[in-house]
Write a protein that holds these residues in place. Structure first.
Motif, PDB file in Angstrom:
ATOM      1  N   ARG A 110      -4.016 -12.792  -1.670  1.00  0.00           N
ATOM      2  CA  ARG A 110      -4.469 -11.659  -2.483  1.00  0.00           C
ATOM      3  C   ARG A 110      -3.430 -11.255  -3.534  1.00  0.00           C
ATOM      4  O   ARG A 110      -3.609 -10.250  -4.224  1.00  0.00           O
TER       5      ARG A 110
ATOM      6  N   GLN B 223      -4.674 -10.381  -7.038  1.00  0.00           N
ATOM      7  CA  GLN B 223      -5.913  -9.605  -7.113  1.00  0.00           C
ATOM      8  C   GLN B 223      -5.584  -8.148  -7.420  1.00  0.00           C
ATOM      9  O   GLN B 223      -4.526  -7.643  -7.057  1.00  0.00           O
TER      10      GLN B 223
ATOM     11  N   LEU C  14      -9.134  -4.271  -2.760  1.00  0.00           N
ATOM     12  CA  LEU C  14      -8.844  -4.525  -1.348  1.00  0.00           C
ATOM     13  C   LEU C  14      -9.472  -3.466  -0.457  1.00  0.00           C
ATOM     14  O   LEU C  14      -9.777  -2.349  -0.890  1.00  0.00           O
TER      15      LEU C  14
ATOM     16  N   GLN D 210      -6.110  -3.380   4.014  1.00  0.00           N
ATOM     17  CA  GLN D 210      -5.320  -4.268   3.171  1.00  0.00           C
ATOM     18  C   GLN D 210      -4.440  -3.480   2.217  1.00  0.00           C
ATOM     19  O   GLN D 210      -3.277  -3.833   1.994  1.00  0.00           O
TER      20      GLN D 210
END
Length: 266
Positions: free
Chosen positions: A144, A147, A152, A156
């Motif tokens: 991730r 990202q 999320l 996360q």
């Protein structure tokens, strides 16, 4: 304080008091020694002073009386850069910059250790990026990294917050209700992660919680706060029916009984 004693303490609080302009006394004559390397949970009802106490440790809340020492250094405005380079914060609402990548959010944990100009321009060195990459692997978010943070899940995002805190390479992590907005699975993951950091890295962890069961499972010391005063201080094994009654009694109720929902934890 002798040098050897200073080295063993993360914080020393002496006669700490805090009041607000409306007259509310948030902290009343708090005296605490918090040992380096400990895992401390602060429990108490809403409005008891838990967040004020926690946030005073790194100067996010100023105090009107007494003294707070971090690693032997007084927590006062002139020392805040030093204090905050050694004390990282994990927030209930994550405090990430949603439009930035996960990697960039973690890298912001390095800003306190960079020059003023470097901080202003968000200039990160190769070793910063390598550290952030390792930390994202540690919290299970390697895939991730690039990202946007706001894409999320809550669990996360909190793991990103923990990685950001670790990027500071702190001596202490303060966590203000870090699992309050998480589902049960994410709560377990975050609490286990903080416990592993404490155990494996020797980082002092101090966090506010509402969940008595988590305090009993993860803490090695519980501090109970009610109406701005410390009403319990001991190991989780001593967190019995009477202790819970003192921690969660309503102000003015001299014959407090524990809330029925808490009896399962006594």
């Amino acid at each position: 304080m002798q040098p050897q004693e200073r080295a063993m303490l993360a914080f020393r609080l002496t006669h700490v008091c805090k009041h607000y302009d409306n007259g509310h006394q948030a902290l009343k004559d708090i005296n605490l020694d918090i040992e380096a390397g400990s895992f401390v949970v602060i429990l108490g009802p809403s409005g008891a002073g838990k967040s004020t106490l926690l946030r005073s440790l790194n100067g996010l809340e100023s105090i009107q009386g007494g003294e707070i020492l971090f690693d032997g250094v007084q927590v006062v405005p002139r020392n805040l850069r030093h204090v905050r380079s050694g004390v990282a914060m994990v927030f209930q609402q994550f405090n990430l910059v949603g439009r930035l990548s996960v990697m960039t959010n973690v890298l912001t944990g390095r800003l306190a250790r960079r020059s003023w100009l470097g901080s202003l321009l968000h200039l990160f060195r190769r070793d910063d990026v390598e550290l952030a990459t390792r930390l994202l692997a540690r919290v299970g978010l390697t895939e991730r990294a690039w990202q946007r943070a706001d894409k999320l899940s809550g669990g996360q995002q909190q793991r990103v917050g923990i990685a950001r805190a670790l990027a500071q390479q702190p001596k202490v992590i303060l966590a203000d209700e870090p699992v309050a907005s998480l589902d049960p699975l994410a709560t377990e993951e975050v609490m286990a992660m903080l416990a592993a950091i404490n155990r494996e890295d020797g980082i002092t962890v101090i966090l506010n919680l509402h969940q008595v069961d988590l305090a009993k499972r993860f803490a090695d010391r519980v501090i109970g706060v009610n109406a701005g005063s410390i009403v319990f201080d001991g190991p989780p094994a001593q967190l019995d029916r009477n202790a819970l009654a003192h921690i969660y009694q309503r102000e003015g109720d001299a014959h407090a009984q524990p809330v029925p929902a808490l009896l399962a934890y006594a």
